[in-house]
Enzyme design. Structure first.
Site, PDB file in Angstrom:
ATOM      1  N   GLU A   9       0.829  -0.869  -0.149  1.00  0.00           N
ATOM      2  CA  GLU A   9       0.114   0.191  -0.290  1.00  0.00           C
ATOM      3  C   GLU A   9       0.872   0.931  -0.142  1.00  0.00           C
ATOM      4  O   GLU A   9       0.579   2.163  -0.272  1.00  0.00           O
ATOM      5  CB  GLU A   9      -1.086   0.014   1.632  1.00  0.00           C
ATOM      6  CG  GLU A   9      -2.201  -1.003   1.237  1.00  0.00           C
ATOM      7  CD  GLU A   9      -3.524  -0.727   2.169  1.00  0.00           C
ATOM      8  OE1 GLU A   9      -3.504   0.020   2.341  1.00  0.00           O
ATOM      9  OE2 GLU A   9      -3.312  -2.181   2.384  1.00  0.00           O
ATOM     10  N   ASP A  82      -2.102  -4.378   3.595  1.00  0.00           N
ATOM     11  CA  ASP A  82      -2.244  -4.669   5.199  1.00  0.00           C
ATOM     12  C   ASP A  82      -4.072  -6.150   5.195  1.00  0.00           C
ATOM     13  O   ASP A  82      -4.684  -5.804   3.836  1.00  0.00           O
ATOM     14  CB  ASP A  82      -2.769  -3.774   5.675  1.00  0.00           C
ATOM     15  CG  ASP A  82      -1.796  -2.541   5.412  1.00  0.00           C
ATOM     16  OD1 ASP A  82      -0.669  -2.653   4.947  1.00  0.00           O
ATOM     17  OD2 ASP A  82      -2.050  -1.198   5.823  1.00  0.00           O
ATOM     18  N   ASP A  84      -6.027  -6.324   6.962  1.00  0.00           N
ATOM     19  CA  ASP A  84      -7.370  -5.520   7.587  1.00  0.00           C
ATOM     20  C   ASP A  84      -7.836  -5.872   6.455  1.00  0.00           C
ATOM     21  O   ASP A  84      -7.905  -5.868   5.665  1.00  0.00           O
ATOM     22  CB  ASP A  84      -6.832  -4.837   8.314  1.00  0.00           C
ATOM     23  CG  ASP A  84      -6.718  -3.351   7.285  1.00  0.00           C
ATOM     24  OD1 ASP A  84      -6.371  -3.634   6.563  1.00  0.00           O
ATOM     25  OD2 ASP A  84      -6.026  -2.333   7.788  1.00  0.00           O
ATOM     26  N   GLU A  86      -9.695  -3.041   4.861  1.00  0.00           N
ATOM     27  CA  GLU A  86      -9.882  -2.061   4.151  1.00  0.00           C
ATOM     28  C   GLU A  86      -8.233  -2.810   3.026  1.00  0.00           C
ATOM     29  O   GLU A  86      -8.995  -2.663   1.545  1.00  0.00           O
ATOM     30  CB  GLU A  86      -8.909  -0.988   4.215  1.00  0.00           C
ATOM     31  CG  GLU A  86      -9.697   0.150   5.911  1.00  0.00           C
ATOM     32  CD  GLU A  86     -11.517   0.198   4.918  1.00  0.00           C
ATOM     33  OE1 GLU A  86     -11.509  -0.057   3.308  1.00  0.00           O
ATOM     34  OE2 GLU A  86     -12.357  -0.094   5.098  1.00  0.00           O
ATOM     35  N   TYR A 288       4.893   2.358  10.381  1.00  0.00           N
ATOM     36  CA  TYR A 288       3.879   3.102  10.100  1.00  0.00           C
ATOM     37  C   TYR A 288       3.232   3.989  11.249  1.00  0.00           C
ATOM     38  O   TYR A 288       2.883   3.685  11.847  1.00  0.00           O
ATOM     39  CB  TYR A 288       3.351   1.811   9.660  1.00  0.00           C
ATOM     40  CG  TYR A 288       1.816   2.795   8.649  1.00  0.00           C
ATOM     41  CD1 TYR A 288       2.768   3.669   7.582  1.00  0.00           C
ATOM     42  CD2 TYR A 288       0.291   1.998   8.559  1.00  0.00           C
ATOM     43  CE1 TYR A 288       1.110   4.326   6.528  1.00  0.00           C
ATOM     44  CE2 TYR A 288      -0.148   3.594   7.705  1.00  0.00           C
ATOM     45  CZ  TYR A 288       0.419   4.276   7.320  1.00  0.00           C
ATOM     46  OH  TYR A 288      -0.965   4.882   6.076  1.00  0.00           O
ATOM     47  N   ARG A 290       0.471   4.967  10.596  1.00  0.00           N
ATOM     48  CA  ARG A 290      -0.949   5.019  11.641  1.00  0.00           C
ATOM     49  C   ARG A 290      -2.143   3.372  12.135  1.00  0.00           C
ATOM     50  O   ARG A 290      -1.893   2.453  10.848  1.00  0.00           O
ATOM     51  CB  ARG A 290      -1.540   5.018   9.971  1.00  0.00           C
ATOM     52  CG  ARG A 290      -2.258   7.224   9.354  1.00  0.00           C
ATOM     53  CD  ARG A 290      -3.362   7.514   8.307  1.00  0.00           C
ATOM     54  NE  ARG A 290      -1.594   6.856   7.520  1.00  0.00           N
ATOM     55  CZ  ARG A 290      -1.477   7.800   6.359  1.00  0.00           C
ATOM     56  NH1 ARG A 290      -1.572   9.140   6.611  1.00  0.00           N
ATOM     57  NH2 ARG A 290      -0.762   7.425   4.791  1.00  0.00           N
ATOM     58  N   HIS A 333      -0.420  -2.397  11.250  1.00  0.00           N
ATOM     59  CA  HIS A 333       0.937  -2.587  11.506  1.00  0.00           C
ATOM     60  C   HIS A 333       1.131  -2.436  12.491  1.00  0.00           C
ATOM     61  O   HIS A 333       0.971  -3.586  14.179  1.00  0.00           O
ATOM     62  CB  HIS A 333       1.500  -1.773  11.436  1.00  0.00           C
ATOM     63  CG  HIS A 333       0.208  -0.960   9.521  1.00  0.00           C
ATOM     64  ND1 HIS A 333      -0.552  -0.620  10.054  1.00  0.00           N
ATOM     65  CD2 HIS A 333       1.008  -1.570   8.843  1.00  0.00           C
ATOM     66  CE1 HIS A 333      -1.322  -0.573   8.558  1.00  0.00           C
ATOM     67  NE2 HIS A 333      -0.114  -0.611   8.042  1.00  0.00           N
TER      68      HIS A 333
END
Length: 805
Positions: A9, A82, A84, A86, A288, A290, A333
């Site tokens: 991403e 990632d 998850d 999304e 990361y 976020r 993450h």
DNA sequence: CAGTGAGCGAGCTTCCGCTTGACTT
């Protein structure tokens, strides 16, 4: 080259991973989502089983075609977005948009960017999890439905360009509800008694014990009676309790906790924190930024351990792995930590250095030993078994992690004072010095600031690490809430003192209370919108709405429910609410308040939200003469303004006096109060008031502004009036009509000739107009001019509300 | 930066979550 294409991403991640994988792998980034619902359309076919219409946004077209090209050449495509909801959807959209084939596509995931984790992921590929993708589609579709069906109701009923959404509307509600709690708060007061006692320790050391009475009194009379009763008493140490205590370090940072600590310790806004963290991430200094995870990679834990041991010794090290407690965490993450824990500090701007230091300390402290304390409580009696004085002291026996990091709290008044207590024994008689009883008041609920609102949202499971900062900024941009500081007000309180010789004195003192710094206050628009939504959309406005739908999304992700069915069930009830909110017809506008009638004309006077915000109106459309309008001033509210105050607003514009033969007028406009002299407008400062500002002051301001205007113009040309060399915020530049042009290096602005300017303008054909639209539609003919074809959805500027009259 | 607003009517605004880029004269 290019046997394998890996897509992640984030580009920074791509760079790191490419190093781990060697030359058979090309690693590219998708830069987040590559497809979405159309930005300006509803894009959901409700009648056709909620079929979403996805498209590749214009700014992603080039990227997607590049990826497609690389994918067709590669033997294997590894979708490494990632792990998850999304991320799974990103992989699925990539699979579709790049026309990938199942036989040469693999889905891989990892939670940390280490060589081992990546290689392990490559060895354990899986297929795209369609159920998880569907849970994301449900989330996306639900948010679009809520946002795009409710917002237009607000445009019609309250004010154009407002917005509503699952996350932002509840964020506003938190602020509005809290403000009402504060308004309705009924404070109590009581008396708290503190006495210093002189003691001599068993080691001969003298000290003063600051002890607090175990009982609080509600009235002054009770307090005085108590003070009377202890006059001349003998005081005895009745009890000494020594208790060991421990303090445990906080887990390493997540997005939310980083925002909170950076706000408390560094005074950063949440947006500032994220910008600085992004820089640190891009330059490879931190992981990361976020994330909702408090997890540290084993590698990080090991490095921290050896770092701590070499820094402070074995005793200070204690490796820990924390587990998340926050609702709805997806933990794709690691926690936010330094990439290289051995780097105690870094190069960069002062903000970067300070934020890095905070992250470094928090991370390392989380791997350090508990602090060990000893709390001592001394009870001092005076013959009444029910009441006593207590002194507490705290001694740090072993500092542990406190050596490095002390977490701050939001408590503004931290009057927890502890005294160093010498060794004492039961039966000793401390010497009475005096007793001071002070009137105290119960504390109103705290207002939120940006960071504490984020903490609350996270606690409720509302919003994600990537949206906290944007949400905070949206509710401010819509003018639902206002970030403000207030000086507070003086408050009188009583202080009663019993002196050593038995006299009781009384003093009234003044303290400052209610002081606020950068807190979030609801505006009139915010509370009107919040009430309207709460009336019509109970479900969406409830604090646990997100938590409930998250449960539904989990069921979809487990494959136990089709996403369309879940959305269908929600939509039935929701759409009914939309219809009834739309159909509701009332005499008054939403949030309108009738103040009374005008003393002379007898026209109705009311306050409400107008196109430009809160306003007063005299008369109605039914009256023979046209209604008159005036905006409320900053600090006034439609809930509290009186008829008299409202009528005062119509005293503007006011003629202040005459200067050089021209009238100076004072008024208040879109950007606050100002004075006007011919075509020159000058803003008033905080100290000035348009109702009272004097002619002298107005002239002073006008002359100052004229001087500044002169300084702004570096050069004009007789040959072409449209071209000027100006001094702007970012230095000198050339202005022609609405466009601005940069002056090339090496040219002296004041020496530019008209020819040189024209040359420069010709060489920079791409210069954009300084404003995206004409400043004002002054004439009727102008307004119908079609909106510029350019300006895509991206333009985030202020909403240029325009309407004809 | 720009200093407003009562209409019979065009077309605009808006969501949440992923992620950076930009040329800020």
């Amino acid at each position: 080259m290019g046997e394998n294409l890996v897509i992640v991403e984030s580009p920074a991640k791509a760079k790191t991973i490419e190093k781990f994988l060697g030359k058979d792998f090309v690693v590219k980034s998708s830069y987040g989502h590559i497809r979405d619902l159309k930005p300006k359309d509803f894009s959901i076919d409700v009648a056709n089983n909620f079929e979403p219409q996805y498209e590749i946004p214009a700014d992603k077209k080039k990227l997607v075609s590049e990826l497609k090209d690389l994918a067709t050449k590669a033997k294997m495509v590894w979708l490494a977005s990632d792990e998850d909801r999304e991320g799974e959807a990103i992989s699925w959209h990539l699979f579709q948009a790049l026309n990938l084939k199942p036989e040469n596509t693999k889905r891989i995931v990892f939670h940390e960017i280490t060589k081992e984790a990546i290689l392990h992921a490559i060895q354990n590929p899986r297929a795209i999890d369609q159920n998880l993708v569907d849970a994301q589609q449900a989330r996306r579709v639900l948010d679009r439905i809520v946002g795009f069906e409710v917002s237009p109701i607000l445009w019609r009923k309250v004010k154009p360009a407002l917005s509503a959404g699952r996350v932002q509307s509840v964020a506003v509600k938190l602020i509005v509800d809290r403000e009402r709690e504060i308004e309705q708060f009924n404070g109590e007061s009581w008396y708290r008694t503190i006495s210093p006692f002189n003691v001599v320790g068993t080691d001969g050391r003298e000290a003063v014990l600051k002890a607090e009475l175990s009982k609080k009194f509600n009235t002054k009379e009770e307090t005085i009676a108590f003070l009377e009763s202890i006059k001349g008493k003998t005081f005895t140490i009745n009890d000494i309790v020594v208790k060991p205590a421990r303090k445990t370090p906080q887990p390493p940072f997540t997005t939310s906790t980083l925002q909170q600590e950076a706000s408390r310790k560094l005074g950063f806004t949440v947006a500032q924190t994220m910008m600085v963290a992004q820089k640190l991430y891009e330059s490879g200094k931190i992981t990361y930024m976020r994330t909702d995870s408090v997890n540290l990679s084993q590698m990080a834990i090991n490095t921290a351990k050896s770092e701590i041991i070499s820094m402070a010794g074995e005793r200070y090290s204690k490796s820990r792995q924390f587990t998340t407690s926050s609702k709805g965490a997806q933990e794709a993450h690691e926690a936010i930590r330094p990439t290289y824990i051995s780097a105690h500090e870094i190069d960069g701007t002062s903000q970067e250095k300070r934020l890095y230091e905070l992250i470094w300390k928090r991370t390392v402290a989380s791997q350090m030993a508990d602090a060990e304390l000893e709390r001592t409580t001394i009870s001092i009696g005076f013959g009444n078994p029910d009441i006593w004085f207590a002194a507490t002291g705290e001694v740090i026996k072993f500092d542990g992690f406190l050596k490095l990091y002390i977490e701050s709290t939001d408590d503004e008044q931290n009057d927890d004072e502890t005294t160093l207590i010498p060794p004492l024994k039961v039966g000793q008689n401390p010497e009475f010095v005096q007793a001071i009883a002070t009137q105290r008041f119960s504390q109103k609920p705290y207002r939120y600031n940006e960071a504490s609102l984020v903490r609350k949202l996270e606690e409720l499971g509302i919003g994600r690490p990537s949206t906290y900062a944007p949400t905070i900024s949206t509710i401010q941009q819509r003018e639902y809430v206002l970030k403000e500081s207030r000086p507070g007000e003086p408050r009188e309180f009583a202080e009663l003192t019993l002196t050593k010789n038995g006299a009781i004195t009384e003093k009234n003192k003044i303290e400052n209370t209610g002081q606020e710094k950068n807190k979030l206050f609801p505006t009139d628009i915010g509370s009107v919108v919040c009430d309207f939504l709460s009336d019509h959309f109970k479900n969406i406005m409830s604090y646990d709405f997100t938590a409930k739908v998250e449960e539904e999304f989990d069921i979809i992700a487990e494959g136990k429910m089709e996403w369309q069915k879940t959305i269908g069930e929600f939509y039935t009830g929701f759409h009914n609410e939309v219809v009834s909110a739309n159909n509701e017809r009332t005499e008054q506008k939403v949030g309108e308040r009738i103040l009374g009638v005008h003393p002379e004309t007898k026209h109705q006077v009311s306050v409400k939200i107008g196109r430009f915000g809160p306003m007063v109106q005299i008369g109605t459309a039914d009256d023979e003469d046209k209604p008159r309008f005036a905006s409320l001033l900053k600090g006034q509210s439609i809930n509290t303004i009186t008829l008299e105050e409202a009528l005062t607003l119509f005293k503007l514009p006011r003629v202040v006096g005459v200067y050089n033969g021209t009238e100076i007028k004072a008024n208040t406009g879109r950007f606050g109060p100002y004075v006007q002299f011919a075509k020159l407008f000058v803003s008033l400062t905080k100290e000035d008031d348009p109702f009272t500002v004097s002619l002298e002051r107005a002239i002073e301001l006008i002359e100052k502004k004229q001087e500044a205007e002169k300084q702004k113009v570096i050069k004009t040309f007789a040959g072409d009036e449209t071209i000027q060399v100006l001094n702007g915020r970012y230095g000198p530049y050339i202005a022609k009509e609405r466009s601005n042009y940069k002056i090339p290096k090496g040219k002296v602005p004041a020496d530019l000739t008209l020819e040189e300017c024209l040359e420069i303008i010709a060489s920079q054909p791409d210069a954009k107009p300084s404003r995206k639209a004409p400043a004002k539609a002054t004439s009727k003919t102008k307004a119908t001019a079609k909106a510029k074809a350019k300006t895509p959805a991206k333009a985030k500027g202020k909403p240029a509300t325009k309407k004809e009259s």
